[in-house]
Motif scaffolding. Structure first.
Motif, PDB file in Angstrom:
ATOM      1  N   VAL A 215       0.861  -1.184   0.000  1.00  0.00           N
ATOM      2  CA  VAL A 215       0.000   0.000   0.000  1.00  0.00           C
ATOM      3  C   VAL A 215       0.895   1.231   0.000  1.00  0.00           C
ATOM      4  O   VAL A 215       1.794   1.356   0.833  1.00  0.00           O
ATOM      5  N   HIS A 216       0.638   2.161  -0.913  1.00  0.00           N
ATOM      6  CA  HIS A 216       1.475   3.351  -1.025  1.00  0.00           C
ATOM      7  C   HIS A 216       0.966   4.521  -0.199  1.00  0.00           C
ATOM      8  O   HIS A 216       1.755   5.350   0.255  1.00  0.00           O
ATOM      9  N   ARG A 217      -0.358   4.626  -0.025  1.00  0.00           N
ATOM     10  CA  ARG A 217      -0.889   5.799   0.699  1.00  0.00           C
ATOM     11  C   ARG A 217      -2.375   5.597   0.964  1.00  0.00           C
ATOM     12  O   ARG A 217      -3.082   5.012   0.148  1.00  0.00           O
ATOM     13  N   LEU A 218      -2.856   6.086   2.114  1.00  0.00           N
ATOM     14  CA  LEU A 218      -4.273   6.139   2.450  1.00  0.00           C
ATOM     15  C   LEU A 218      -4.693   7.586   2.615  1.00  0.00           C
ATOM     16  O   LEU A 218      -3.895   8.449   2.996  1.00  0.00           O
ATOM     17  N   ALA A 219      -5.980   7.862   2.360  1.00  0.00           N
ATOM     18  CA  ALA A 219      -6.519   9.211   2.558  1.00  0.00           C
ATOM     19  C   ALA A 219      -7.971   9.100   2.986  1.00  0.00           C
ATOM     20  O   ALA A 219      -8.677   8.142   2.644  1.00  0.00           O
ATOM     21  N   MET A 220      -8.435  10.102   3.741  1.00  0.00           N
ATOM     22  CA  MET A 220      -9.835  10.176   4.146  1.00  0.00           C
ATOM     23  C   MET A 220     -10.266  11.633   4.188  1.00  0.00           C
ATOM     24  O   MET A 220      -9.430  12.549   4.282  1.00  0.00           O
ATOM     25  N   HIS A 221     -11.572  11.861   4.123  1.00  0.00           N
ATOM     26  CA  HIS A 221     -12.129  13.199   4.334  1.00  0.00           C
ATOM     27  C   HIS A 221     -12.574  13.301   5.789  1.00  0.00           C
ATOM     28  O   HIS A 221     -13.174  12.364   6.325  1.00  0.00           O
ATOM     29  N   PRO A 222     -12.315  14.432   6.463  1.00  0.00           N
ATOM     30  CA  PRO A 222     -12.618  14.518   7.903  1.00  0.00           C
ATOM     31  C   PRO A 222     -14.080  14.372   8.252  1.00  0.00           C
ATOM     32  O   PRO A 222     -14.406  14.004   9.387  1.00  0.00           O
ATOM     33  N   THR A 223     -14.987  14.643   7.329  1.00  0.00           N
ATOM     34  CA  THR A 223     -16.403  14.513   7.652  1.00  0.00           C
ATOM     35  C   THR A 223     -16.948  13.116   7.390  1.00  0.00           C
ATOM     36  O   THR A 223     -18.080  12.817   7.775  1.00  0.00           O
ATOM     37  N   ARG A 224     -16.143  12.265   6.729  1.00  0.00           N
ATOM     38  CA  ARG A 224     -16.589  10.902   6.429  1.00  0.00           C
ATOM     39  C   ARG A 224     -15.440   9.921   6.697  1.00  0.00           C
ATOM     40  O   ARG A 224     -14.898   9.317   5.784  1.00  0.00           O
ATOM     41  N   PRO A 225     -15.082   9.749   7.966  1.00  0.00           N
ATOM     42  CA  PRO A 225     -13.889   8.954   8.267  1.00  0.00           C
ATOM     43  C   PRO A 225     -14.015   7.467   7.960  1.00  0.00           C
ATOM     44  O   PRO A 225     -13.004   6.764   7.964  1.00  0.00           O
ATOM     45  N   ASP A 226     -15.220   6.963   7.695  1.00  0.00           N
ATOM     46  CA  ASP A 226     -15.356   5.560   7.319  1.00  0.00           C
ATOM     47  C   ASP A 226     -15.072   5.325   5.839  1.00  0.00           C
ATOM     48  O   ASP A 226     -14.961   4.174   5.400  1.00  0.00           O
ATOM     49  N   VAL A 227     -14.989   6.408   5.064  1.00  0.00           N
ATOM     50  CA  VAL A 227     -14.678   6.284   3.640  1.00  0.00           C
ATOM     51  C   VAL A 227     -13.181   6.521   3.457  1.00  0.00           C
ATOM     52  O   VAL A 227     -12.676   7.600   3.760  1.00  0.00           O
ATOM     53  N   LEU A 228     -12.500   5.502   2.977  1.00  0.00           N
ATOM     54  CA  LEU A 228     -11.056   5.566   2.792  1.00  0.00           C
ATOM     55  C   LEU A 228     -10.716   5.396   1.323  1.00  0.00           C
ATOM     56  O   LEU A 228     -11.399   4.666   0.595  1.00  0.00           O
ATOM     57  N   VAL A 236      -5.971   1.918  -7.710  1.00  0.00           N
ATOM     58  CA  VAL A 236      -6.546   2.903  -6.801  1.00  0.00           C
ATOM     59  C   VAL A 236      -7.803   2.259  -6.213  1.00  0.00           C
ATOM     60  O   VAL A 236      -8.644   1.736  -6.948  1.00  0.00           O
ATOM     61  N   MET A 237      -7.920   2.288  -4.890  1.00  0.00           N
ATOM     62  CA  MET A 237      -8.960   1.541  -4.206  1.00  0.00           C
ATOM     63  C   MET A 237      -9.806   2.454  -3.320  1.00  0.00           C
ATOM     64  O   MET A 237      -9.386   3.553  -2.937  1.00  0.00           O
ATOM     65  N   ARG A 238     -11.006   1.945  -2.975  1.00  0.00           N
ATOM     66  CA  ARG A 238     -11.925   2.684  -2.118  1.00  0.00           C
ATOM     67  C   ARG A 238     -12.592   1.711  -1.147  1.00  0.00           C
ATOM     68  O   ARG A 238     -12.936   0.587  -1.511  1.00  0.00           O
ATOM     69  N   SER A 239     -12.787   2.187   0.098  1.00  0.00           N
ATOM     70  CA  SER A 239     -13.571   1.452   1.092  1.00  0.00           C
ATOM     71  C   SER A 239     -14.616   2.379   1.676  1.00  0.00           C
ATOM     72  O   SER A 239     -14.311   3.524   2.023  1.00  0.00           O
ATOM     73  N   ASP A 240     -15.834   1.899   1.799  1.00  0.00           N
ATOM     74  CA  ASP A 240     -16.913   2.689   2.398  1.00  0.00           C
ATOM     75  C   ASP A 240     -17.245   2.242   3.810  1.00  0.00           C
ATOM     76  O   ASP A 240     -18.224   2.713   4.395  1.00  0.00           O
ATOM     77  N   ASN A 241     -16.448   1.335   4.367  1.00  0.00           N
ATOM     78  CA  ASN A 241     -16.755   0.809   5.691  1.00  0.00           C
ATOM     79  C   ASN A 241     -15.506   0.655   6.552  1.00  0.00           C
ATOM     80  O   ASN A 241     -15.295  -0.362   7.197  1.00  0.00           O
ATOM     81  N   GLY A 242     -14.679   1.689   6.556  1.00  0.00           N
ATOM     82  CA  GLY A 242     -13.518   1.706   7.440  1.00  0.00           C
ATOM     83  C   GLY A 242     -12.476   0.655   7.126  1.00  0.00           C
ATOM     84  O   GLY A 242     -11.753   0.216   8.024  1.00  0.00           O
ATOM     85  N   GLY A 243     -12.396   0.257   5.863  1.00  0.00           N
ATOM     86  CA  GLY A 243     -11.388  -0.702   5.457  1.00  0.00           C
ATOM     87  C   GLY A 243     -11.812  -2.146   5.508  1.00  0.00           C
ATOM     88  O   GLY A 243     -11.010  -3.037   5.201  1.00  0.00           O
ATOM     89  N   GLU A 244     -13.054  -2.421   5.874  1.00  0.00           N
ATOM     90  CA  GLU A 244     -13.518  -3.808   5.939  1.00  0.00           C
ATOM     91  C   GLU A 244     -13.500  -4.465   4.560  1.00  0.00           C
ATOM     92  O   GLU A 244     -13.248  -5.669   4.437  1.00  0.00           O
TER      93      GLU A 244
END
Length: 369
Positions: A215-228, A236-244
């Protein structure tokens, strides 16, 4: 009027770039620690005068420096980082065992609730914490309990390079390690578990293994911390449930290999990446420096090129070298291995090189106050 300050770490010192909220003209201060590698340069979100710099050199080893007056004076706060107990071994490229060895601090992450608390990600991969402003550090060794013996270094080393703290829940933390994967803690770093479900890496023995993804880098928006969002070694990947669970959102990118990824400060579905050609050719595809923006959280991407070189450009942009500000009109910044720092004050539509000919840029952070 607000002040915008960029903190730039380079191969040969640190630089402070300062402007107002218009972000047209910039004053440059530096180099600080001239001639020394400043792997990460960051400020506290609670006190604009509190700055930290991670210095690494062959002569003096790894030292964290601290300033309490916005960079006028500095003093070393610690050069003692020790693995807890007997760290044992981890895997090396050829599958043999290698003793854990402390080499450098890749990333510093200040707390959002206590000015003297911060975390540091190390190589070989470990997470450290201080509660006294850097004077003393303790390893959060529970992380290495998660199959640490099976971790192997990526091409840049076995590095813990990303630390995210949930702004709504200080007990929830995320880290990313090259090349072990992403991990989450729900008890402030005491215990951890891997969050790599959905990742697939063709270059490892078990492509969908629980451990071993680069993994090279993770990012999140402060108002939606469960979306990574994740920039991986390919994909390029996306998680909508805190990385589950992760899903790929590379879409129409010219290459899904890169290092940084960032989220617009006011638009949580707007994300930015900077593709490079491949894992062996670390420069923009076709020699054209292009930032790619998705306004829908991935899959559909547009190239942002206005003000960026579109021929004969062969720089790289490292994982910590991209940042966004919190101004009303979001600013995006990135630095290159060619020593340029580019800025956009309109969400990426237009870019300008606000400084050139610095040493190779290792990190870019931004403060607004």
């Amino acid at each position: 009027m607000s002040t915008v300050r960029l903190l730039v770490g380079t191969k040969k010192g640190a630089f402070i770039l300062t402007s107002n909220e218009q972000r047209k003209d910039w004053d440059v201060t530096g180099p600080l620690f001239g001639g020394f590698e400043i792997y990460h340069f960051i400020g506290s979100p609670l006190d604009p005068k509190r700055l930290y710099a991670s210095q690494c050199s062959e002569w003096f080893g790894q030292i964290i420096h601290r300033s309490d007056d916005a960079g006028q004076e500095w003093y070393p706060v610690s050069n003692e980082f020790k693995y807890q107990g007997d760290p044992g071994t981890h895997k090396w490229y050829d599958g043999s065992d290698k003793p854990w060895e402390f080499k450098r601090i890749w990333h510093i992450e200040p707390s959002r609730v206590d000015v003297d608390t911060l975390f540091a990600g190390a190589e070989d991969a470990a997470l450290f914490k201080t509660t006294d402003g850097g004077k003393s550090w303790v390893e959060l060794a529970g992380l290495r309990d998660i199959q640490g013996h099976d971790w192997q270094p990526g091409a840049g080393g076995l590095c813990l390079h990303t630390i995210l703290i949930d702004p709504e829940n200080a007990n929830r933390m995320y880290v990313a390690i090259s090349a072990a994967g992403a991990f989450r803690s729900d008890d402030a770093g005491q215990h951890w578990r891997p969050i790599n479900q959905g990742l697939r890496s063709e270059y490892i023995p078990e492509p969908e293994a629980e451990i071993g993804h680069c993994v090279h880098r993770l990012a999140m928006h402060p108002t939606r911390p469960d979306v990574l969002f994740m920039q991986k070694h390919w994909d390029v990947m996306r998680s909508d449930n805190g990385g589950e669970q992760w899903t790929e959102v590379s879409g129409n990118l010219p290459s899904d290999f890169g290092f940084p990824i960032a989220v617009h400060s006011h638009e949580p579905e707007t994300i930015y990446v900077i593709p490079i050609k491949s894992d062996s050719e670390h420069y923009p595809p076709e020699g054209k420096l292009r930032v790619y923006r998705s306004r829908g959280g991935g899959n559909e991407w547009e190239a942002l090129t206005h003000g960026l070189p579109q021929e004969h450009c062969y720089v790289n942009i490292l994982r910590d070298a991209m940042a966004v500000d919190s101004c009303d009109q979001c600013g995006i910044y990135f630095g290159t291995t060619g020593g340029q720092v580019y800025a956009s004050s309109d969400g990426g539509d237009h870019w300008q090189a606000i400084v050139r000919d610095l040493p190779a840029v290792l990190s870019v952070e931004v403060q607004v106050f």
